[in-house]
Design an enzyme around this catalytic site. Structure first.
Site, PDB file in Angstrom:
ATOM      1  NE  ARG A 277     -14.091  22.353   4.501  1.00 40.12           N
ATOM      2  CZ  ARG A 277     -13.319  21.568   5.242  1.00 40.12           C
ATOM      3  NH1 ARG A 277     -13.427  20.258   5.185  1.00 40.12           N
ATOM      4  NH2 ARG A 277     -12.426  22.093   6.061  1.00 40.12           N
TER       5      ARG A 277
ATOM      6  CD  GLU B  12     -20.039  18.339   7.187  1.00 41.85           C
ATOM      7  OE1 GLU B  12     -19.460  18.736   8.226  1.00 41.85           O
ATOM      8  OE2 GLU B  12     -19.420  17.923   6.194  1.00 41.85           O
TER       9      GLU B  12
ATOM     10  CG  HIS C  54     -16.576  16.606   8.715  1.00 47.33           C
ATOM     11  ND1 HIS C  54     -16.847  17.840   8.211  1.00 47.33           N
ATOM     12  CD2 HIS C  54     -15.214  16.469   8.640  1.00 47.33           C
ATOM     13  CE1 HIS C  54     -15.718  18.447   7.846  1.00 47.33           C
ATOM     14  NE2 HIS C  54     -14.720  17.623   8.093  1.00 47.33           N
TER      15      HIS C  54
END
Length: 328
Positions: A245, A274, A293
């Site tokens: 994370r 993000e 991601h």
């Protein structure tokens, strides 16, 4: 005569792979409402969409808080998230209301571990730089010292968080000839024996490892764990990898460590926020590889995730056992 049963509304916050949509559309007792886009549902549309819903299928990028739960109302029985992480869910509020939660652990372990190893190799062996040099004409001739990186053979690898994904990463790294595998976490793990893992204090892991791989979940204890003090203990030849994370890392401190040569390089599949703004300082560095991601982004994995999240949702709506229920 049959009793006419009222259809239960389920709201899906994004287009998901067909494996999941098919299950939902075939469920006779559900009326599926879908935010028909690949982009995140705007907050106002989320609040509107959940109104009166019995079930909610959401993504990691959807913040499910008291406001959303209030907007949904008393019908809401289940929240199914298309993710293994659940730090986007206000679990205290959800628990208070007696709402069940489904998630998708295990099914993305292999894909995330593969991506982490790919990111580690790409960062350590400077692959993005190499590709760029080929494209921009920087490749003139063979040079003995050009684009030299770091290898895994004979190295010490430190894994922070030897859970399902951490273990899968370690299992894949061992055949590269890793000499020592250290891991840290709250407790020693019996399954560490599978990879000859040595349980070590975090400071020892950070200072002795050639590769530091972060694979822990985001908790109050791990938030901002990788900060200036953390990077200052790393070797200046060490590589830092994070596929857990973004908030586990203090990105300002990471930028400083990379730009001053405190550490050799970093590879990130997760950031805060993000997406990372295109003018972010980390993106100016050649020794920082940032991915959008994509840990679980294989066709088969996303299909299985969609299938599992749909089955969790339907079980929650029906009041039956979920294939993968979060206990909290």
């Amino acid at each position: 005569m049959h009793n006419v049963q009222k259809l239960m509304k389920v709201f899906v916050t994004r287009r998901i792979p067909q494996e999941g949509m098919k299950l939902l559309s075939q469920a006779g007792e559900c009326k599926v409402s879908l935010w028909e886009s690949d982009e995140p549902v705007p907050r106002s549309e989320l609040l509107k969409g959940v109104e009166g819903a019995h079930g909610l299928l959401c993504m990691l990028s959807d913040k499910i808080d008291a406001e959303v739960l209030d907007a949904a109302g008393a019908n809401l029985k289940v929240i199914s998230t298309l993710s293994v992480g659940f730090d986007h869910l206000a679990l205290d509020e959800i628990k208070k209301r007696g709402i069940r939660v489904g998630y998708t652990p295990d099914v993305l372990t292999d894909a995330t571990a593969e991506l982490t190893v790919a990111l580690l190799l790409a960062t350590a062996r400077r692959l993005p730089e190499g590709v760029e040099e080929v494209k921009n004409g920087g490749w003139s001739t063979w040079k003995p010292l050009w684009l030299c990186g770091y290898g895994l053979s004979g190295s010490t690898v430190g894994v922070i968080g030897l859970g399902r994904i951490g273990l899968a990463i370690a299992t894949r790294l061992k055949p590269f000839g890793v000499k020592r595998l250290l891991y840290s976490g709250r407790t020693a793990k019996p399954h560490a024996a599978e990879v000859d893992g040595e349980f070590a204090p975090l400071d020892t892991l950070v200072s002795e490892s050639d590769f530091v791989v972060v694979s822990c979940s985001l908790t109050p204890e791990t938030q901002g764990l990788c900060d200036k003090a953390f990077f200052s203990k790393m070797k200046n030849t060490a590589i830092f990898i994070n596929s857990s994370r973004g908030a586990v890392v203090n990105q300002e401190d990471l930028y400083e460590a990379l730009s001053t040569g405190q550490i050799a390089a970093a590879g990130l599949d997760v950031t805060t926020p993000e997406p990372l703004p295109t003018d972010h300082p980390l993106l100016t560095l050649k020794n920082c590889v940032v991915l959008p991601h994509i840990g679980s982004a294989t066709h088969s994995t996303r299909g299985v995730m969609a299938d599992l999240s749909a089955r969790n949702l339907l079980a929650g709506v029906r009041g039956t056992e979920m294939p993968s229920e979060l206990t909290f």
